[in-house]
Design an enzyme around this catalytic site. Structure first.
Site, PDB file in Angstrom:
ATOM      1  N   CYS A 158     -28.353 -13.913  34.694  1.00  0.00           N
ATOM      2  CA  CYS A 158     -29.064 -14.317  36.111  1.00  0.00           C
ATOM      3  C   CYS A 158     -28.239 -14.527  37.219  1.00  0.00           C
ATOM      4  O   CYS A 158     -26.878 -15.147  36.783  1.00  0.00           O
ATOM      5  CB  CYS A 158     -29.421 -16.038  35.700  1.00  0.00           C
ATOM      6  SG  CYS A 158     -29.458 -16.647  37.057  1.00  0.00           S
ATOM      7  N   LYS A 193     -26.087 -15.143  -9.295  1.00  0.00           N
ATOM      8  CA  LYS A 193     -26.957 -13.527  -9.606  1.00  0.00           C
ATOM      9  C   LYS A 193     -27.025 -13.349  -8.729  1.00  0.00           C
ATOM     10  O   LYS A 193     -26.901 -13.307  -7.254  1.00  0.00           O
ATOM     11  CB  LYS A 193     -28.090 -14.227  -9.726  1.00  0.00           C
ATOM     12  CG  LYS A 193     -29.035 -13.021  -9.825  1.00  0.00           C
ATOM     13  CD  LYS A 193     -30.513 -13.608 -11.522  1.00  0.00           C
ATOM     14  CE  LYS A 193     -31.377 -12.381 -10.842  1.00  0.00           C
ATOM     15  NZ  LYS A 193     -30.868 -11.165  -9.758  1.00  0.00           N
ATOM     16  N   CYS A 221     -34.468 -14.020  37.620  1.00  0.00           N
ATOM     17  CA  CYS A 221     -33.971 -15.224  36.311  1.00  0.00           C
ATOM     18  C   CYS A 221     -35.929 -15.923  35.811  1.00  0.00           C
ATOM     19  O   CYS A 221     -36.489 -16.243  37.188  1.00  0.00           O
ATOM     20  CB  CYS A 221     -32.834 -16.099  36.471  1.00  0.00           C
ATOM     21  SG  CYS A 221     -33.361 -17.965  35.591  1.00  0.00           S
ATOM     22  N   ASP A 259       1.033  -1.318   0.241  1.00  0.00           N
ATOM     23  CA  ASP A 259      -0.264   0.449   0.065  1.00  0.00           C
ATOM     24  C   ASP A 259       1.179   1.403   0.416  1.00  0.00           C
ATOM     25  O   ASP A 259       0.565   2.323  -0.672  1.00  0.00           O
ATOM     26  CB  ASP A 259      -0.772  -0.373   0.963  1.00  0.00           C
ATOM     27  CG  ASP A 259      -2.117  -1.071   0.951  1.00  0.00           C
ATOM     28  OD1 ASP A 259      -1.921  -2.024   0.094  1.00  0.00           O
ATOM     29  OD2 ASP A 259      -2.819  -1.000   2.222  1.00  0.00           O
ATOM     30  N   LYS A 285     -33.374 -19.489  -8.600  1.00  0.00           N
ATOM     31  CA  LYS A 285     -32.995 -18.447  -7.774  1.00  0.00           C
ATOM     32  C   LYS A 285     -33.085 -19.621  -6.216  1.00  0.00           C
ATOM     33  O   LYS A 285     -33.670 -20.986  -6.093  1.00  0.00           O
ATOM     34  CB  LYS A 285     -34.601 -17.747  -7.052  1.00  0.00           C
ATOM     35  CG  LYS A 285     -34.794 -16.586  -8.221  1.00  0.00           C
ATOM     36  CD  LYS A 285     -34.037 -15.865  -8.428  1.00  0.00           C
ATOM     37  CE  LYS A 285     -33.946 -14.335  -7.134  1.00  0.00           C
ATOM     38  NZ  LYS A 285     -34.990 -13.696  -7.562  1.00  0.00           N
ATOM     39  N   LYS A 292     -28.389 -18.411 -19.854  1.00  0.00           N
ATOM     40  CA  LYS A 292     -27.578 -17.636 -20.884  1.00  0.00           C
ATOM     41  C   LYS A 292     -27.742 -18.521 -21.651  1.00  0.00           C
ATOM     42  O   LYS A 292     -26.002 -19.166 -21.713  1.00  0.00           O
ATOM     43  CB  LYS A 292     -27.169 -16.200 -21.487  1.00  0.00           C
ATOM     44  CG  LYS A 292     -27.255 -15.337 -19.473  1.00  0.00           C
ATOM     45  CD  LYS A 292     -26.191 -13.973 -19.374  1.00  0.00           C
ATOM     46  CE  LYS A 292     -26.810 -13.265 -18.272  1.00  0.00           C
ATOM     47  NZ  LYS A 292     -25.887 -12.300 -18.187  1.00  0.00           N
ATOM     48  N   GLU A 351     -23.557  -5.285 -11.414  1.00  0.00           N
ATOM     49  CA  GLU A 351     -24.518  -4.870 -10.359  1.00  0.00           C
ATOM     50  C   GLU A 351     -23.423  -4.291  -9.396  1.00  0.00           C
ATOM     51  O   GLU A 351     -22.165  -4.291  -9.399  1.00  0.00           O
ATOM     52  CB  GLU A 351     -24.270  -6.265 -10.148  1.00  0.00           C
ATOM     53  CG  GLU A 351     -25.960  -6.246  -9.321  1.00  0.00           C
ATOM     54  CD  GLU A 351     -27.550  -7.009  -9.543  1.00  0.00           C
ATOM     55  OE1 GLU A 351     -28.146  -7.057  -8.561  1.00  0.00           O
ATOM     56  OE2 GLU A 351     -27.345  -7.134 -10.725  1.00  0.00           O
ATOM     57  N   LEU A 380     -34.658 -10.967 -15.272  1.00  0.00           N
ATOM     58  CA  LEU A 380     -34.735 -11.791 -15.363  1.00  0.00           C
ATOM     59  C   LEU A 380     -36.082 -12.023 -15.023  1.00  0.00           C
ATOM     60  O   LEU A 380     -36.221 -11.620 -13.885  1.00  0.00           O
ATOM     61  CB  LEU A 380     -33.822 -12.969 -14.918  1.00  0.00           C
ATOM     62  CG  LEU A 380     -32.188 -12.167 -15.798  1.00  0.00           C
ATOM     63  CD1 LEU A 380     -30.935 -12.815 -15.055  1.00  0.00           C
ATOM     64  CD2 LEU A 380     -32.077 -12.551 -17.470  1.00  0.00           C
ATOM     65  N   ASP A 419       0.612   4.296  -2.419  1.00  0.00           N
ATOM     66  CA  ASP A 419       0.730   5.724  -1.810  1.00  0.00           C
ATOM     67  C   ASP A 419       1.354   6.492  -2.355  1.00  0.00           C
ATOM     68  O   ASP A 419       1.109   8.047  -2.886  1.00  0.00           O
ATOM     69  CB  ASP A 419       0.630   5.691  -0.282  1.00  0.00           C
ATOM     70  CG  ASP A 419      -1.389   5.222  -0.102  1.00  0.00           C
ATOM     71  OD1 ASP A 419      -2.264   4.900  -1.255  1.00  0.00           O
ATOM     72  OD2 ASP A 419      -0.944   4.370   1.899  1.00  0.00           O
TER      73      ASP A 419
END
Ligand code: 5U1
Length: 683
Positions: A433, A117, A415, A35, A321, A297, A179, A85, A39
């Site tokens: 308790c 999906k 309790c 990183d 699904k 598809k 998506e 769909l 940077d």
């Protein structure tokens, strides 16, 4: 001011380098520089652009954030409608789909492109002359909201189409469909942050993604880590898309540096579709993101065109699904359960409902604060979530459906099982308790824990039996288990003589145990299996552990003041020491170690080193690998952090692998692990 050519080139080269590392990090999950290096490059680019503002291009990686908040979203009309769909839930519906497709194409068998999906938010990204121009939500399929500025902050969305060979023929217009979602790990982090700030938590990753993308202030979107996956193309003009198959189109999108699902495949016929469905169903929990099914598809694009559309859905594709993991049901009441350590847990009693394929009647509400935070009232319609093996939980309320007579939950002051006072200490989330082991509920749970698989491993001693044993006062402490005979057991409800003698045999077998299992079985608060192992490794025998003071307890690696206090409190209680005595008296035994084992620990070069295992190793099982590492005094933990020393990675590693790479942790394969273990004993 004219800009020298070398500066112009330097800026271009920096942009390309930063883009490449962005792509490796956010799309491939395989960064090649730390990183800090990234940077540095990014700052260099920013400084150059600050000095020469004319160099700034809209698709520069420095230009993702910084746009001013909007008053409202404007609307964008999709160049081609964003279709939805049709859904299939049953295998028969998938079979019918395949038959319709074959009939429509007048062929015997069809090739399908299949993919997960995603359970996110559909968006359309428009690239004009190779540069990201606009991005919109699906909306009603024809017109969506212009969320361009927000989408620019999503690091895995390319700000321009990758043109590897400079001068490649690029489309003048390209609409990429896909998506936006939030990875499960990012969702957990966000909710933790929200909780710590006293802000509202999100119900699930999908809601978090939607809530983060539909922000008028792009700065807020930028602060939430969103991810994008492409799954198709809307419109395409002007060359550069030489594909005749959906699968090659996805490969092409990947070559333009769009993230696409790794799990995509090409299969044939219904059998291929259903096998993929089952495969993904099994993989679902391990995926870093939520999916709600799989998409099928027709792979051949000419065949897709021939099949065309019916109303708003394509005839060439369908979503199969999975059973819903979240459903709405009625909250009939809230019961309070008492756990092993006396914690009172409110549990939702629900109108039975199918969640993830299983009937759910109860779900945890965690504690009083959670009930208030989620504003749950008895009589509400609640959203119940059950994912994998996780205990079902109430994640939210459908407020619009709240009945007039909904009532508030009140935590009892005593309790519900033994009537002792229930106390919530200042700063604690849990009410407990105070009855200790005099409370039958705590006693039952302690005995169940004592007998559990990872503790004394007494097969057949389940909750129904323990309930009867405690209710009939046959068993009061774990030691009483070893005094049970077949006759006493066979007299109980639903207990045949054969099962009774099996249980007596299982109890007898458990007498010979290990000190780790025994310590874990005692159920000391905050002492799980790992801490039990650490304690045994450090103290070697029980006497030394029982005699340890706070200071020496905290010498044990990973034992802090809270755990040390729990251990000290446990052994300070006479009753607990008596039970240990009784257990020894009834013949429970283990191999004692030789005392403080530091010298032994130090004899292995990997002693104290932390390992994380991921993926399937060619020869060793996870358990084998763990045992070998622990035998050399290494430690195996479940998650990767900066403190991890080694990752042992096999085939198909999970997201832990990406994190380990990100943190620069040494990665070992099986052979390297075995070598390290062997070397660790040499001085
Ligand atoms: N994975 C995936 N999701 N999804 C949603 N592919 C896919 N394709 C879609 C939709 C609405 O539609 C195209 C087939 C038009």
């Amino acid at each position: 001011m004219s800009i020298p050519e070398n500066i112009r080139q330097q800026a271009q080269s920096l942009r390309e380098t930063v883009d490449l590392h962005n792509y490796r990090y956010y799309v491939l999950n395989a960064p090649t520089i730390p990183d800090i290096e990234y940077d540095k490059l990014f700052r260099e680019l920013q400084q150059l652009e600050q000095h020469y503002p004319q160099l700034i291009t809209p698709d520069s990686p420095s230009q993702r954030v910084g746009a001013a908040p909007l008053k409202e979203f404007s609307q964008i009309t999709h160049r081609t409608p964003m279709l939805s769909l049709s859904n299939a839930f049953e295998e028969a519906e998938v079979d019918a789909f395949d038959r319709r497709v074959c009939q429509g194409l007048e062929v015997g068998s069809v090739e399908y492109a299949v993919e997960p999906k995603f359970d996110g938010l559909a968006v359309s990204l428009c690239y004009e002359n190779g540069v990201f121009a606009t991005g919109a939500t699906r909306g009603d399929g024809y017109t969506g909201e212009d969320v361009t500025l927000n989408l620019r902050t999503v690091k895995s969305i390319p700000l321009h189409l990758y043109d590897g060979l400079h001068g490649n023929h690029q489309p003048t217009l390209l609409e990429v469909r896909g998506e936006v979602l939030m990875l499960k790990a990012d969702f957990e982090k966000l909710n933790l942050q929200q909780r710590n700030r006293g802000e509202k938590e999100f119900m699930n990753p999908r809601n978090a993604a939607a809530g983060s993308l539909r922000q008028l202030d792009p700065g807020i979107t930028a602060s939430r880590r969103l991810t994008f996956f492409a799954y198709g193309i809307g419109m395409h003009e002007g060359g550069g898309m030489p594909c005749d198959r959906h699968s090659s189109m996805m490969d092409h999108l990947a070559s333009l540096r769009f993230p696409v699902a790794r799990e995509r495949k090409v299969v044939s016929g219904t059998a291929g579709l259903l096998a993929y469905y089952r495969e993904m169903g099994e993989l679902r929990e391990q995926l870093p993101y939520d999916i709600d099914g799989v998409a099928y598809k027709v792979n051949n694009l000419a065949q897709q065109e021939k099949l065309g559309f019916v109303s708003r859905a394509p005839r060439f594709a369908i979503a199969h699904k999975f059973p819903a993991q979240e459903v709405v049901t009625e909250l009939l009441g809230i019961d309070v359960q008492v756990g092993r350590t006396g914690a009172l847990t409110p549990v939702a009693r629900l109108q039975p409902v199918l969640v993830g394929g299983v009937t759910v009647t109860n779900a945890t509400l965690h504690n009083e604060d959670e009930i208030r935070r989620k504003d749950v009232m008895i009589g509400d319609h609640v959203i119940v979530r059950r994912a994998g093996d996780v205990i079902p939980e109430v994640v939210g309320v459908v407020k619009e459906k709240r009945p007039g007579n909904a009532s508030e939950f009140v935590m009892p002051e005593t309790c519900p099982v033994c009537g002792a006072r229930a106390v919530r200490l200042p700063g604690a989330a849990v009410t407990r308790c105070t009855g200790g082991l005099f409370c039958p509920a705590q006693r039952k749970q302690s005995i169940l824990h004592f007998a559990s698989r990872r503790a004394m491993d007494i097969e057949g001693l389940g909750d129904k039996l323990v309930e009867q044993l405690v209710d009939h006062a046959i068993v009061r402490t774990p030691a009483d288990l070893y005094k049970l005979g077949v006759v006493a057991l066979a007299g109980l409800e639903r207990m045949a003589e054969k099962s009774a003698s099996n249980i007596v045999a299982a109890i007898a077998k458990s007498r010979g145990t290990t000190l780790v299992r025994f310590i874990y079985a005692l159920g000391i608060r905050n002492v799980g299996e790992t801490t039990a192992k650490d304690l045994v490794r450090y103290f070697g025998n029980l006497e030394r552990l029982m005699a340890a003071d706070m200071e020496s307890l905290q010498q044990v690696p990973d034992v802090g003041p809270t755990v040390a206090q729990s251990i000290a409190d446990f052994f300070a209680e006479r009753h607990n020491c008596e039970i240990i005595e009784q257990l020894r008296a009834v013949g429970v035994y283990w191999q004692e170690g030789s005392g403080v084992q530091q010298e032994e620990l130090n004899s292995s070069r990997i002693s104290g080193k932390t390992f994380v295992l991921t993926g399937a190793l060619p020869n060793l099982t996870r358990e084998d690998a763990r045992e070998r590492i622990e035998a050399a005094s290494g430690k195996v933990v479940g998650s990767v952090s900066k403190k991890t020393d080694y990752m042992v990675a096999g085939a198909d590693p999970g997201s832990k692998y990406d994190k380990a790479i990100e943190l620069g942790i040494t990665i070992l394969d099986e052979a390297a692990l075995l070598q390290l273990l062997q070397d660790s004993y040499r001085t």
